[in-house]
Design a protein around this motif. Sequence first.
Motif, PDB file in Angstrom:
ATOM      1  N   ASN A  84       0.795  -1.225   0.000  1.00  0.00           N
ATOM      2  CA  ASN A  84       0.000   0.000   0.000  1.00  0.00           C
ATOM      3  C   ASN A  84       0.834   1.286   0.000  1.00  0.00           C
ATOM      4  O   ASN A  84       0.356   2.327   0.442  1.00  0.00           O
ATOM      5  N   LYS A 100       2.568   4.669  -1.558  1.00  0.00           N
ATOM      6  CA  LYS A 100       2.082   5.630  -2.547  1.00  0.00           C
ATOM      7  C   LYS A 100       2.880   5.481  -3.839  1.00  0.00           C
ATOM      8  O   LYS A 100       4.103   5.398  -3.816  1.00  0.00           O
ATOM      9  N   ARG A 160      -1.165   7.299 -11.682  1.00  0.00           N
ATOM     10  CA  ARG A 160      -2.548   7.238 -11.214  1.00  0.00           C
ATOM     11  C   ARG A 160      -3.519   7.213 -12.386  1.00  0.00           C
ATOM     12  O   ARG A 160      -3.199   7.655 -13.483  1.00  0.00           O
ATOM     13  N   ASP A 205      -9.200   8.962 -10.122  1.00  0.00           N
ATOM     14  CA  ASP A 205      -8.742  10.038  -9.245  1.00  0.00           C
ATOM     15  C   ASP A 205      -9.227  11.428  -9.633  1.00  0.00           C
ATOM     16  O   ASP A 205      -9.240  12.331  -8.803  1.00  0.00           O
ATOM     17  N   ASN A 229       4.925   9.075   5.467  1.00  0.00           N
ATOM     18  CA  ASN A 229       4.545   8.868   4.069  1.00  0.00           C
ATOM     19  C   ASN A 229       5.629   8.046   3.387  1.00  0.00           C
ATOM     20  O   ASN A 229       6.799   8.449   3.384  1.00  0.00           O
ATOM     21  N   GLY A 273       6.654   5.847  -0.204  1.00  0.00           N
ATOM     22  CA  GLY A 273       6.280   5.553  -1.573  1.00  0.00           C
ATOM     23  C   GLY A 273       7.342   5.897  -2.580  1.00  0.00           C
ATOM     24  O   GLY A 273       8.518   6.052  -2.252  1.00  0.00           O
TER      25      GLY A 273
END
Length: 186
Positions: A74, A76, A80, A85, A144, A146
């Motif tokens: 999971n 980031k 996208r 989104d 955060n 990713g």
Amino acid sequence: MSRLVIKNVRLSYANVWEPKPMQGDPDGKKRYSASLIISKDDTKTIKAIQRAIEEAKTEGKSKLANKNGVIPKNIKLPLRDGDEDRPEDEAYTGRMFLNANASADHAPKIVDRSVEPILDRAEVYSGCYANVSVTFFAFNTQGNVGIGCGLGNIQKIRDGEHLTGERSAEEDFEDLGGDDDDDFLS
């Protein structure tokens, strides 16, 4: 860092001339940024981006991995789906996108098709098409985790409809020619 030149993307939210504070950044750091819109039909480019993201995951495993040495599923990711989104924005319909950023001290070089610098800021805008160099990198900051997308250089390849609704003077007016004052009488 995994580097890639993405060809024929449409620029959106093109903040490429002056750095601005990023929305939601608690430090208020200024950045250059652009959303790079890619057609879902361009599977070659999308696969190249996915490979570059996987390379960045491998290179940045020490930043991404949990206590057990496993990269969580999971994290980031920068690629996208516009239909998911940004469903309210028709420019993103049927498209994938990346949000790319550069720090205030790393301005993108902006060039034309002949790799000559573009100096007129009106030439590169949200809606034009470009080739853009990007880098993918791992991050782990304040919880955060990713893969980020760094904005490199920009080569404008063609015009497109302004996404801001802005119109050029040529679109609004006709050439009246000369200095005839009669045009002001009606």
